[in-house]
Design a protein around this motif. Structure first.
Motif, PDB file in Angstrom:
ATOM      1  N   ALA A  56       0.799  -1.226  -0.065  1.00 26.40           N
ATOM      2  CA  ALA A  56       0.061  -0.367   0.535  1.00 26.40           C
ATOM      3  C   ALA A  56       1.041   1.048   0.228  1.00 26.40           C
ATOM      4  CB  ALA A  56      -0.788   0.263   1.088  1.00 26.40           C
ATOM      5  N   ASP A  57       0.705   2.499  -1.005  1.00 27.87           N
ATOM      6  CA  ASP A  57       1.034   3.581  -0.932  1.00 27.87           C
ATOM      7  C   ASP A  57       0.383   4.438  -0.766  1.00 27.87           C
ATOM      8  OD1 ASP A  57       3.462   4.829  -2.109  1.00 27.87           O
ATOM      9  OD2 ASP A  57       1.880   5.740  -3.292  1.00 27.87           O
ATOM     10  N   LEU A  58       0.482   5.154   1.290  1.00 25.95           N
ATOM     11  CA  LEU A  58      -0.122   6.022   1.277  1.00 25.95           C
ATOM     12  C   LEU A  58      -0.147   7.746   1.208  1.00 25.95           C
ATOM     13  CD1 LEU A  58      -0.123   4.666   4.562  1.00 25.95           C
ATOM     14  CD2 LEU A  58      -1.288   3.950   2.952  1.00 25.95           C
ATOM     15  N   GLY A  59      -1.022   8.629   0.339  1.00 25.04           N
ATOM     16  CA  GLY A  59      -0.875   9.686  -0.231  1.00 25.04           C
ATOM     17  C   GLY A  59      -0.320   9.450  -1.565  1.00 25.04           C
ATOM     18  N   CYS A  60      -0.536   7.982  -2.500  1.00 22.42           N
ATOM     19  CA  CYS A  60       0.191   8.567  -3.259  1.00 22.42           C
ATOM     20  C   CYS A  60       0.151   9.588  -4.482  1.00 22.42           C
ATOM     21  CB  CYS A  60      -0.852   7.625  -4.401  1.00 22.42           C
ATOM     22  SG  CYS A  60      -1.868   7.645  -4.707  1.00 22.42           S
ATOM     23  N   SER A  61      -0.741  10.427  -4.104  1.00 18.71           N
ATOM     24  CA  SER A  61      -0.411  11.714  -5.244  1.00 18.71           C
ATOM     25  C   SER A  61      -1.172  11.668  -6.884  1.00 18.71           C
ATOM     26  CB  SER A  61       0.732  12.479  -5.319  1.00 18.71           C
ATOM     27  OG  SER A  61       0.397  14.040  -5.749  1.00 18.71           O
ATOM     28  N   SER A  62      -0.525  12.325  -6.792  1.00 21.65           N
ATOM     29  CA  SER A  62      -0.777  11.826  -8.974  1.00 21.65           C
ATOM     30  C   SER A  62       0.740  11.996  -9.577  1.00 21.65           C
ATOM     31  CB  SER A  62      -1.896  12.223  -9.473  1.00 21.65           C
ATOM     32  OG  SER A  62      -1.598  14.134  -9.567  1.00 21.65           O
ATOM     33  N   GLY A  63       0.753  11.790 -11.225  1.00 20.42           N
ATOM     34  CA  GLY A  63       1.972  11.461 -11.800  1.00 20.42           C
ATOM     35  C   GLY A  63       2.331  10.474 -11.744  1.00 20.42           C
ATOM     36  N   PRO A  64       3.250  10.424 -12.662  1.00 20.39           N
ATOM     37  CA  PRO A  64       4.727   8.931 -12.478  1.00 20.39           C
ATOM     38  C   PRO A  64       5.349   8.841 -10.932  1.00 20.39           C
ATOM     39  CG  PRO A  64       5.528  11.144 -13.440  1.00 20.39           C
ATOM     40  CD  PRO A  64       4.505  11.301 -12.703  1.00 20.39           C
ATOM     41  N   ASN A  65       5.724   9.479 -10.149  1.00 15.39           N
ATOM     42  CA  ASN A  65       6.203   8.839  -8.578  1.00 15.39           C
ATOM     43  C   ASN A  65       6.002   7.757  -7.956  1.00 15.39           C
ATOM     44  OD1 ASN A  65       7.913  11.388  -9.275  1.00 15.39           O
ATOM     45  ND2 ASN A  65       6.966  12.748  -7.972  1.00 15.39           N
ATOM     46  N   THR A  66       4.677   7.482  -8.082  1.00 15.01           N
ATOM     47  CA  THR A  66       4.002   6.559  -7.300  1.00 15.01           C
ATOM     48  C   THR A  66       3.976   5.537  -8.150  1.00 15.01           C
ATOM     49  OG1 THR A  66       1.697   7.946  -7.031  1.00 15.01           O
ATOM     50  CG2 THR A  66       1.703   6.062  -6.831  1.00 15.01           C
ATOM     51  N   LEU A  67       4.660   5.169  -9.368  1.00 15.08           N
ATOM     52  CA  LEU A  67       4.671   4.031 -10.198  1.00 15.08           C
ATOM     53  C   LEU A  67       5.959   4.240  -9.758  1.00 15.08           C
ATOM     54  CD1 LEU A  67       1.684   4.587 -13.432  1.00 15.08           C
ATOM     55  CD2 LEU A  67       1.791   2.677 -10.801  1.00 15.08           C
ATOM     56  N   TYR A 145      -3.602  -7.479   7.437  1.00 13.27           N
ATOM     57  CA  TYR A 145      -3.818  -8.006   5.567  1.00 13.27           C
ATOM     58  C   TYR A 145      -2.742  -7.218   4.646  1.00 13.27           C
ATOM     59  CZ  TYR A 145      -6.552  -7.321   1.583  1.00 13.27           C
ATOM     60  OH  TYR A 145      -6.532  -7.532   0.155  1.00 13.27           O
ATOM     61  N   ILE A 146      -1.876  -5.782   4.721  1.00 14.29           N
ATOM     62  CA  ILE A 146      -1.047  -5.775   4.035  1.00 14.29           C
ATOM     63  C   ILE A 146       0.772  -6.167   5.105  1.00 14.29           C
ATOM     64  CG2 ILE A 146       0.073  -3.188   3.421  1.00 14.29           C
ATOM     65  CD1 ILE A 146      -2.398  -3.192   2.488  1.00 14.29           C
ATOM     66  N   ASN A 147       1.350  -6.429   3.820  1.00 12.37           N
ATOM     67  CA  ASN A 147       2.703  -6.769   3.544  1.00 12.37           C
ATOM     68  C   ASN A 147       3.837  -5.526   4.207  1.00 12.37           C
ATOM     69  OD1 ASN A 147       1.473  -8.642   1.596  1.00 12.37           O
ATOM     70  ND2 ASN A 147       2.440 -10.035   4.145  1.00 12.37           N
ATOM     71  N   VAL A 148       3.639  -4.586   3.112  1.00  9.32           N
ATOM     72  CA  VAL A 148       4.405  -3.868   2.703  1.00  9.32           C
ATOM     73  C   VAL A 148       3.735  -1.847   3.002  1.00  9.32           C
ATOM     74  CG1 VAL A 148       6.371  -2.325   1.853  1.00  9.32           C
ATOM     75  CG2 VAL A 148       5.772  -4.941   2.360  1.00  9.32           C
ATOM     76  N   PHE A 149       3.570  -1.410   3.852  1.00  7.41           N
ATOM     77  CA  PHE A 149       3.593   0.382   3.806  1.00  7.41           C
ATOM     78  C   PHE A 149       5.023   0.598   3.352  1.00  7.41           C
ATOM     79  CE2 PHE A 149       0.051  -0.996   6.716  1.00  7.41           C
ATOM     80  CZ  PHE A 149      -1.378  -0.579   6.168  1.00  7.41           C
ATOM     81  N   HIS A 150       4.185   1.763   2.341  1.00  5.95           N
ATOM     82  CA  HIS A 150       4.969   2.678   1.817  1.00  5.95           C
ATOM     83  C   HIS A 150       4.499   4.337   2.468  1.00  5.95           C
ATOM     84  CE1 HIS A 150       7.051   5.609  -1.288  1.00  5.95           C
ATOM     85  NE2 HIS A 150       8.187   4.928  -0.828  1.00  5.95           N
ATOM     86  N   SER A 151       4.872   5.283   2.550  1.00  6.34           N
ATOM     87  CA  SER A 151       4.362   6.242   2.179  1.00  6.34           C
ATOM     88  C   SER A 151       5.698   8.169   2.416  1.00  6.34           C
ATOM     89  CB  SER A 151       3.810   7.304   3.880  1.00  6.34           C
ATOM     90  OG  SER A 151       3.020   8.409   3.385  1.00  6.34           O
ATOM     91  N   SER A 152       5.859   8.564   1.017  1.00  6.27           N
ATOM     92  CA  SER A 152       6.900   9.144   0.873  1.00  6.27           C
ATOM     93  C   SER A 152       5.796  11.012   0.761  1.00  6.27           C
ATOM     94  CB  SER A 152       7.734   9.239  -0.188  1.00  6.27           C
ATOM     95  OG  SER A 152       8.932   9.871  -0.712  1.00  6.27           O
ATOM     96  N   TYR A 153       6.577  11.663   1.920  1.00  4.05           N
ATOM     97  CA  TYR A 153       6.177  13.290   1.896  1.00  4.05           C
ATOM     98  C   TYR A 153       4.850  13.379   1.561  1.00  4.05           C
ATOM     99  CZ  TYR A 153      10.881  15.696   0.858  1.00  4.05           C
ATOM    100  OH  TYR A 153      11.903  16.827   0.658  1.00  4.05           O
ATOM    101  N   CYS A 154       4.142  12.948   2.943  1.00  4.07           N
ATOM    102  CA  CYS A 154       2.684  12.715   2.791  1.00  4.07           C
ATOM    103  C   CYS A 154       2.808  13.120   4.735  1.00  4.07           C
ATOM    104  CB  CYS A 154       2.306  12.138   2.897  1.00  4.07           C
ATOM    105  SG  CYS A 154       1.487  11.890   1.670  1.00  4.07           S
ATOM    106  N   LEU A 155       3.497  12.500   5.572  1.00  9.78           N
ATOM    107  CA  LEU A 155       2.851  12.499   6.641  1.00  9.78           C
ATOM    108  C   LEU A 155       3.123  13.895   7.750  1.00  9.78           C
ATOM    109  CD1 LEU A 155       3.359   9.067   8.257  1.00  9.78           C
ATOM    110  CD2 LEU A 155       1.079   9.976   8.521  1.00  9.78           C
ATOM    111  N   HIS A 156       3.883  14.670   7.529  1.00 15.04           N
ATOM    112  CA  HIS A 156       3.658  16.428   7.464  1.00 15.04           C
ATOM    113  C   HIS A 156       1.911  16.645   7.091  1.00 15.04           C
ATOM    114  CE1 HIS A 156       6.002  16.533   3.754  1.00 15.04           C
ATOM    115  NE2 HIS A 156       5.190  17.364   3.275  1.00 15.04           N
TER     116      HIS A 156
END
Length: 368
Positions: A56-67, A145-156
């Protein structure tokens, strides 16, 4: 209006969209990849994934960075699993952001993404990608349920602006939109309490959702002893808004009543909250600095880049991040003028000081 309806990056693929103005965020993702690889390898070696890895990618936003982030995670897990002679894994990926997020821009990139996976060697497993809209300061998935949580530049980003920001019906942070050198201690306390409350909700929710021996990697903007909380873009933006109030371009009341819903914690504050909440084992932490214009300096080495150009570059990607929220607070008509002045002010500050973000990276596991 609930912040969930306005707290999203600028959608689409236009000149000022987040999709076209998130090179800094991409560089952060690539910077974190080597550490991510180390801990994902350990997870795959010590965990039975039963043929399917849920990411799960939390705070994925939009555009290519998520992928890019998802591709990095999948590739590391697949290579490690292949080396251990495990059967090819199927990947179930969940992209999370607020309900108003521009998921369509991501969906349009998926055909090429799926094709790139099919072209990989070593029997790369199938991948299924779903959108999971909702506020990550609460539950999003079933238990364990989830094995890996990832989040970048969101929790601030906070779930809302801090409460208790008035006294006797007067704003405590008058003339500011964020913590500044003129803010009373009560303003800092209100911001920290809101961050503490939100982060504990986040940790509690992820603990329920993360599978045993799963891992979580979080990257966000914090601060260190040399990077004071007042040295943030929001502070400079507040200075511009004050200037526009003096010129009658912005209503003073709107400025006084607006509090920016972000908080940049120190590593010590983060550790304190994680230990007090008690759900996760903090495996490692990393902090590193990244200049506000780091990608401009790299991508334009063959050009003469003056402070004016650097200011315009920085203002442009901040506009992609901040504009949807600022339009609700101050109206769309002032945005061009606001960010033009913001760019000029940044250019002036660049000549006087080093403008850099302090990034905090956390790797946590659920061991019980």
């Amino acid at each position: 209006m609930a912040i969930e309806r306005v707290l999203h990056m600028k959608g689409g693929v236009g000149e000022t969209s987040y999709a076209n103005n998130s090179l800094l965020q991409r560089k952060i993702i690539l910077e974190v990849k080597p550490i991510l690889e180390e801990y994902l390898k350990l997870m795959v070696s010590n965990t039975t994934l039963n043929g399917c890895c849920k990411v799960a990618d939390l705070g994925c936003s939009s555009g290519p960075n998520t992928l890019i982030a998802i591709s990095n995670i999948m590739e590391i897990i697949h290579k490690t699993s292949f080396t251990l002679n495990h059967k090819p894994l199927v990947f179930q990926v969940y992209l999370n952001d607020q309900f108003e997020n521009d998921f369509n821009t991501i969906f349009k990139l998926l055909p090429d993404f799926y094709q790139s996976i099919q072209q990989k060697r070593d029997n790369f497993g199938a991948c299924f990608i779903n959108a999971t809209p909702g506020n990550f300061y609460g539950r999003l998935f079933p238990n364990n349920y989830i094995n890996v949580f990832h989040s970048s530049y969101c929790l601030h980003w906070l779930s809302q602006a801090p409460k208790d920001m008035t006294k006797n019906e007067e704003p405590l942070n008058k003339g500011n939109i964020y913590i500044s050198s003129t803010s009373p201690p009560s303003v800092y306390e209100a911001y920290f309490k809101q961050f503490e409350r939100d982060f504990k909700y986040f940790l509690k929710s992820r603990f329920e959702e993360l599978a045993l021996n799963g891992m979580m990697v979080l990257t966000f903007i914090g601060r260190d002893k040399t990077n004071q909380i007042t040295s943030m873009p929001q502070g400079l933006l507040g200075m511009v808004l004050n200037e526009m109030v003096q010129e009658g371009l912005v209503e003073e009341e709107k400025l006084d009543l607006f509090d920016f819903p972000t908080y940049h914690p120190s590593l010590e504050e983060v550790r304190q909250i994680i230990e007090a909440e008690g759900s996760f084992t903090l495996q490692t932490t990393k902090t590193f600095k990244m200049g506000w214009d780091a990608n401009l300096q790299k991508d334009m080495v063959d050009y003469v880049v003056d402070s004016k150009m650097r200011g315009e570059f920085i203002a442009k990607y901040h506009r992609a991040v901040f504009e949807p929220l600022l339009i609700i607070a101050f109206g769309e008509s002032i945005m061009d003028e606001l960010f033009s002045r913001f760019a000029k002010l940044i250019g002036q500050h660049i000549e006087l000081e080093t403008l850099a973000f302090t990034n905090i990276v956390l790797f946590m596991t659920k061991d019980h």
